[in-house]
Design a protein around this motif. Structure first.
Motif, PDB file in Angstrom:
ATOM      1  N   SER A  50       7.768   8.883   1.857  1.00  0.00           N
ATOM      2  CA  SER A  50       6.748   8.846   0.811  1.00  0.00           C
ATOM      3  C   SER A  50       5.377   9.194   1.383  1.00  0.00           C
ATOM      4  N   ALA A  51       5.058   8.629   2.557  1.00  0.00           N
ATOM      5  CA  ALA A  51       3.775   8.938   3.182  1.00  0.00           C
ATOM      6  C   ALA A  51       3.695  10.410   3.560  1.00  0.00           C
ATOM      7  N   ALA A  52       4.814  10.961   4.062  1.00  0.00           N
ATOM      8  CA  ALA A  52       4.817  12.364   4.473  1.00  0.00           C
ATOM      9  C   ALA A  52       4.609  13.295   3.288  1.00  0.00           C
ATOM     10  N   GLU A  53       5.289  13.020   2.177  1.00  0.00           N
ATOM     11  CA  GLU A  53       5.126  13.874   0.996  1.00  0.00           C
ATOM     12  C   GLU A  53       3.691  13.860   0.502  1.00  0.00           C
ATOM     13  N   LEU A  76      -2.887   7.099   2.094  1.00  0.00           N
ATOM     14  CA  LEU A  76      -3.601   5.988   2.712  1.00  0.00           C
ATOM     15  C   LEU A  76      -2.969   4.650   2.337  1.00  0.00           C
ATOM     16  N   ASP A  77      -2.412   4.558   1.131  1.00  0.00           N
ATOM     17  CA  ASP A  77      -1.741   3.326   0.717  1.00  0.00           C
ATOM     18  C   ASP A  77      -0.424   3.108   1.461  1.00  0.00           C
ATOM     19  N   ARG A  78       0.247   4.201   1.845  1.00  0.00           N
ATOM     20  CA  ARG A  78       1.564   4.087   2.468  1.00  0.00           C
ATOM     21  C   ARG A  78       1.517   4.044   3.985  1.00  0.00           C
ATOM     22  N   GLY A 122     -11.416  -7.674   7.299  1.00  0.00           N
ATOM     23  CA  GLY A 122     -10.319  -8.510   6.843  1.00  0.00           C
ATOM     24  C   GLY A 122     -10.160  -8.545   5.339  1.00  0.00           C
ATOM     25  N   ILE A 123     -10.691  -7.539   4.638  1.00  0.00           N
ATOM     26  CA  ILE A 123     -10.594  -7.470   3.172  1.00  0.00           C
ATOM     27  C   ILE A 123      -9.635  -6.349   2.814  1.00  0.00           C
ATOM     28  N   GLU A 124      -8.701  -6.645   1.911  1.00  0.00           N
ATOM     29  CA  GLU A 124      -7.777  -5.623   1.446  1.00  0.00           C
ATOM     30  C   GLU A 124      -8.506  -4.636   0.530  1.00  0.00           C
ATOM     31  N   TRP A 125      -8.147  -3.355   0.641  1.00  0.00           N
ATOM     32  CA  TRP A 125      -8.824  -2.319  -0.124  1.00  0.00           C
ATOM     33  C   TRP A 125      -8.689  -2.543  -1.620  1.00  0.00           C
ATOM     34  N   HIS A 126      -7.497  -2.950  -2.079  1.00  0.00           N
ATOM     35  CA  HIS A 126      -7.317  -3.154  -3.520  1.00  0.00           C
ATOM     36  C   HIS A 126      -8.165  -4.318  -4.022  1.00  0.00           C
ATOM     37  N   GLN A 127      -8.496  -5.278  -3.128  1.00  0.00           N
ATOM     38  CA  GLN A 127      -9.371  -6.371  -3.532  1.00  0.00           C
ATOM     39  C   GLN A 127     -10.798  -5.876  -3.739  1.00  0.00           C
ATOM     40  N   LEU A 128     -11.254  -4.980  -2.890  1.00  0.00           N
ATOM     41  CA  LEU A 128     -12.615  -4.466  -3.010  1.00  0.00           C
ATOM     42  C   LEU A 128     -12.785  -3.713  -4.323  1.00  0.00           C
ATOM     43  N   ARG A 129     -11.731  -3.024  -4.766  1.00  0.00           N
ATOM     44  CA  ARG A 129     -11.814  -2.245  -6.000  1.00  0.00           C
ATOM     45  C   ARG A 129     -11.440  -3.080  -7.213  1.00  0.00           C
ATOM     46  N   ASN A 130     -11.287  -4.380  -7.036  1.00  0.00           N
ATOM     47  CA  ASN A 130     -10.980  -5.259  -8.163  1.00  0.00           C
ATOM     48  C   ASN A 130     -12.266  -5.694  -8.837  1.00  0.00           C
ATOM     49  N   GLU A 131     -12.225  -5.810 -10.150  1.00  0.00           N
ATOM     50  CA  GLU A 131     -13.431  -6.125 -10.918  1.00  0.00           C
ATOM     51  C   GLU A 131     -14.035  -7.464 -10.528  1.00  0.00           C
ATOM     52  N   GLY A 132     -13.184  -8.451 -10.186  1.00  0.00           N
ATOM     53  CA  GLY A 132     -13.689  -9.794  -9.917  1.00  0.00           C
ATOM     54  C   GLY A 132     -13.846 -10.127  -8.449  1.00  0.00           C
ATOM     55  N   TRP A 133     -13.866  -9.088  -7.579  1.00  0.00           N
ATOM     56  CA  TRP A 133     -13.898  -9.377  -6.140  1.00  0.00           C
ATOM     57  C   TRP A 133     -15.119 -10.201  -5.758  1.00  0.00           C
ATOM     58  N   ASP A 134     -16.285  -9.870  -6.315  1.00  0.00           N
ATOM     59  CA  ASP A 134     -17.503 -10.596  -5.955  1.00  0.00           C
ATOM     60  C   ASP A 134     -17.625 -11.903  -6.718  1.00  0.00           C
ATOM     61  N   THR A 135     -17.294 -11.886  -8.022  1.00  0.00           N
ATOM     62  CA  THR A 135     -17.499 -13.092  -8.828  1.00  0.00           C
ATOM     63  C   THR A 135     -16.464 -14.164  -8.543  1.00  0.00           C
ATOM     64  N   ASP A 136     -15.313 -13.799  -7.964  1.00  0.00           N
ATOM     65  CA  ASP A 136     -14.302 -14.795  -7.627  1.00  0.00           C
ATOM     66  C   ASP A 136     -14.625 -15.542  -6.341  1.00  0.00           C
ATOM     67  N   ASN A 137     -15.687 -15.157  -5.661  1.00  0.00           N
ATOM     68  CA  ASN A 137     -16.107 -15.860  -4.449  1.00  0.00           C
ATOM     69  C   ASN A 137     -17.415 -16.577  -4.771  1.00  0.00           C
TER      70      ASN A 137
END
Length: 639
Positions: A50-53, A76-78, A122-137
C-alpha cells in the motif's frame, strides 16, 4: 526491514525485486534504501505494498497534482507500518517531502512539512488536524507542550513565510489546498495566543489580525476553486482517502465553507477574549506604588492563566456530561431522563482543593477543577447486547469461564433489574503465570466500553503509587487514578491491580509517605473509605467509590487476610492445548495494537504448527511474537 540509512541498497541485496517504473515516474531524488525499495520492488504485500503504490503515484510526474498530493498523504500515513522506528521514520518523511517539493509546492505540501516536527513532540498527526485538539486540553498548548510550544511556533513561522510572500492565485490550486492553508492559519492563531501571556500583546494582536485577514480572503475564493468528484474533504477529522465520490460536490464545498467560517469566528472570539484577559490583568497601581515591574506583570498573567485553565477544565467536564446526556436521550424514554441523570453522573471531589504557592503547582491544581463538577459514569449495555458481548468473551477465553460468569452474572442481574451503570465487588483473578489474566481484564474493559487503567503493583513497596506524592516534593503529583479520571473526563474506570501477591507488605523506605501498598489497598477497596479517599497531593477527599477493580495474582499465600476479605477470588486455570489457536489470535491482536497497526495488516501464521510446537502458554506467546517478526522481515511477507 533495516532501520539505518547506511545499509546497502535493498535492491542489490535481493534478486527477487523487479523494477516497476510507471511512465513519467522519477525516482532520481530518492536516496534511502527503504524508499528506493518501495518505489521499485514489485514483490511487496500488505502495508508495504500500500505504501509503495501511494509512493509511486506521488512521484508520477504525469499524474494530476491533486492525485499526487492525495497519494503523498496516503504514503506518509502508511510509512509507520513499514518503518516503526521514529527517528528513521522522520528521515524518510523529510526525504519524501523534498523529493516532491519542486512540483507540488503549495499549502498542502507546507502542512505536511509540519509532520516531523509534530512527531518529535509526541503528538499524533491526526490529533493535530482534529477540531478539538486545542480545546480538549484544558491547560492549553503551552502546558501540554512545555517549552516546545515556542519551538513549534518557530517551525510554523518558517513554514508560513512562503504563504505570506506568495500571491493567493499561486497557492490556491484547488479546494484541498485552501483547506490546508486554513488549517495552518488556525494553528498560527492558536500558538500566537498560547505563547504570548508573558510577552507584549500588540505584536501578537497584529499577527493574529494579519492571519484573520488572509483567512477571510481564502474563504472568498473557495467557491471559484476546482474540486475533486465528491467535493473537498472535510476541514477536520476526515482524510482525503475517506472522500466519497458519490457525495454532491456542491454540498461538500458548502460544508467546507461553513466549517471555515465557524473556525474563523471561533478564532476571532479567542483573540478578543485574550485581549480582554490582558486588559483585565493589567496592573493599575496607585500613584505612590511606584513603577510597574516585570514581576507584577508576570504575576497578573499567571493569575489569568490559572483562571483560564480552571474554567476550561470545568467546561470540558460539562461538555462530557452533555454528551453523556445525549446518549441517555437516545437510549431511554424522555420521562426517565431526569432520574437517570442523577444515577449516571458522579462528583469525584466535592470540597475545594487547597491552594499552593508555586505558580506551576497552582496551574496543575487548576486542571483538577473539572473533578468538582458531575462527571459521567459508564452505561451498561442493554441485556441482549450484554449477553452478546459476554458470549464473545467466552469464545475468546473458554478456559476462564468461571471468571467471566462471576463478573458477567453481576452485570446481567443489575441490568435486568433496571440498573444502568456498572458496579461489581472487587475481583481477584488467581492462576499460574501465562493464563491470560491481564489480557482478560483488558478485553473485559474493551468489550464493555470502559476506560482501562493498568497498575503494575508487583514489586512495589509503598503506597505513593496509589495515593500520589505529598506536596513539597520536586516530583510531587496526584495519584495515577485521579489523573486518569481528570484526563478521561469520567468518574468510573476499570483499574487493574496487576500481581497484587508480589507487592511488599512492608515499606522498605523510612519516609512518612511510604506506607505499605497493601495497607493503602484496604481503604481503596472498601466502599465506605473509598468515598473519602485522600490524595496526598491534592489534599482533598476524593470519592472513588465508583471505580471498578480487577486484581491478579499467581498465589494467595502472600496476600494479607484483611486484603483477601475485600477481594472475591476466582480461579483462572491454565489453558489447554485446544485453546492455543485462540491465544495465537489474541497475541497477534496485541502485537498489532502495540505497534499501532490495524489487525488486518498482520502476517498470516501457521497457527496449528505453533500450537503443536509450544510447550506452554508463555512459550507460545514468545513463539508467536518471534514468528511475526520473522514473517515481516522475510522477502515477500506482509510488512
Amino acid at each position: 526491514m533495516p532501520s539505518s540509512f547506511d545499509t546497502p541498497c535493498l535492491l542489490q541485496a535481493d534478486a527477487d525485486f523487479q523494477v516497476e517504473r510507471s511512465p513519467g515516474a522519477s525516482f532520481s531524488a530518492l536516496t534511502s534504501p527503504v524508499l528506493i525499495m518501495l518505489a521499485s520492488a514489485d514483490s511487496l504485500t500488505g502495508a508495504a505494498r500500500s505504501a509503495a503504490e501511494a509512493l509511486r503515484q506521488a512521484l508520477d510526474d504525469e499524474a494530476p497534482r491533486m492525485a499526487r498530493l492525495d497519494a503523498l498523504d496516503r504514503c506518509l500515513d502508511r510509512l509507520p507500518a513499514v518503518m516503526p522506528e521514529r527517528q528513521a521514520l522522520e528521515r524518510l518523511g523529510e526525504e519524501l517531502l523534498r523529493a516532491v517539493e519542486p512540483a507540488l509546492h503549495g499549502p498542502r505540501h507546507r502542512e505536511q512539512q509540519l509532520r516531523p516536527s509534530v512527531g518529535r513532540l509526541g503528538i499524533e498527526w491526526h490529533q493535530l488536524r482534529n477540531e478539538g485538539w486545542d480545546t480538549d486540553n484544558p491547560t492549553g498548548l503551552t502546558v501540554l507542550l512545555g517549552a516546545q510550544a515556542d519551538w513549534l511556533q518557530t517551525e510554523l513561522v518558517l513554514i508560513m513565510k512562503w504563504c505570506w510572500r506568495t500571491p493567493l492565485d499561486e497557492q490556491l490550486h484547488d479546494t484541498e489546498e485552501a483547506a490546508a492553508l486554513i488549517r495552518l492559519l488556525r494553528l498560527h492563531v492558536l500558538l500566537n495566543l498560547d505563547t504570548s501571556l508573558y510577552r507584549s500583546a500588540q505584536p501578537m494582536l497584529n499577527a493574529c489580525a494579519r492571519v484573520l485577514g488572509l483567512w477571510a480572503e481564502v474563504e472568498q475564493r473557495l467557491p471559484t476553486l476546482p474540486t475533486r468528484p465528491g467535493g473537498p474533504a472535510a476541514l477536520y477529522g476526515v482524510g482525503v482517502s475517506d472522500v466519497d465520490p458519490s457525495i454532491d460536490p456542491g454540498a461538500a464545498r458548502q460544508a467546507l465553507q461553513r466549517a471555515s467560517v465557524d473556525a474563523r469566528q471561533q478564532a476571532t472570539l479567542q483573540v478578543a477574549g485574550h485581549t480582554v484577559i490582558l486588559e483585565a490583568v493589567k496592573p493599575t497601581p496607585e500613584p505612590k506604588s511606584g513603577p510597574i515591574t516585570s514581576t507584577m506583570l508576570k504575576s497578573s498573567a499567571t493569575e489569568a492563566a490559572i483562571t483560564v485553565a480552571r474554567d476550561a477544565a470545568v467546561a470540558a467536564s460539562v461538555k462530557a456530561v452533555a454528551a453523556h446526556r445525549q446518549t441517555l436521550a437516545e437510549r431511554f424514554p424522555e420521562q426517565t431522563l431526569s432520574a437517570l441523570g442523577e444515577h449516571t453522573t458522579w462528583v469525584v471531589i466535592s470540597e475545594p482543593i487547597p491552594e499552593m504557592r508555586d505558580k506551576d503547582d497552582r496551574l496543575a491544581l487548576a486542571s483538577y477543577e473539572g473533578l468538582r463538577v458531575p462527571l459521567p459514569l459508564a452505561l451498561l449495555p442493554e441485556a441482549v447486547e450484554l449477553e452478546v458481548r459476554l458470549a464473545q468473551l467466552h469464545a475468546e477465553f473458554p478456559w476462564a469461564t468461571r471468571a467471566i460468569e462471576v463478573v458477567g452474572g453481576e452485570m446481567l442481574a443489575r441490568r435486568r433489574l433496571g440498573a444502568v451503570s456498572f458496579a461489581w465487588a472487587p475481583i481477584l483473578l488467581v492462576g499460574p503465570p501465562g493464563t491470560g489474566k491481564t489480557r482478560l481484564a483488558r478485553r473485559l474493559a474493551e468489550m464493555m466500553g470502559l476506560s482501562f487503567l493498568p497498575l503494575g503493583i508487583g514489586g512495589s513497596s509503598d503506597s505513593r503509587l496509589l495515593t500520589g506524592t505529598s506536596r513539597g516534593w520536586a516530583s510531587g503529583e496526584p495519584s495515577p487514578i485521579v489523573r486518569a479520571l481528570r484526563d478521561r473526563r469520567t468518574a468510573q474506570i476499570l483499574v487493574l491491580l496487576d500481581e497484587v501477591d508480589k507487592c511488599n507488605t512492608r515499606s522498605i523506605t523510612n519516609t512518612v509517605n511510604a506506607a505499605p501498598i497493601q495497607a493503602a489497598l484496604l481503604g481503596l477497596l472498601e466502599p465506605e473509605s473509598s468515598r473519602n479517599w485522600i490524595d496526598c497531593y491534592l489534599q482533598a477527599p476524593c470519592d472513588l467509590s465508583k471505580l471498578l477493580f480487577v486484581a491478579t495474582a499467581n498465589r494467595l499465600g502472600t496476600i494479607d487476610a484483611a486484603l483477601m476479605s475485600r477481594l472475591q477470588p476466582v480461579l483462572v486455570p491454565t489453558p489447554e492445548r485446544q485453546h492455543y489457536p485462540m491465544i495465537v489470535q489474541q497475541v497477534v491482536r496485541d502485537v498489532a495494537s502495540d505497534w499501532g497497526l490495524p489487525h488486518e495488516v498482520m502476517p498470516a501464521l501457521d497457527v496449528p504448527g505453533m500450537a503443536r510446537a509450544a510447550g506452554s502458554v508463555r512459550e507460545l506467546v514468545r513463539l508467536v511474537r518471534r514468528e511475526i517478526v520473522r514473517e515481516v522481515s522475510s522477502a515477500g511477507a506482509p510488512h
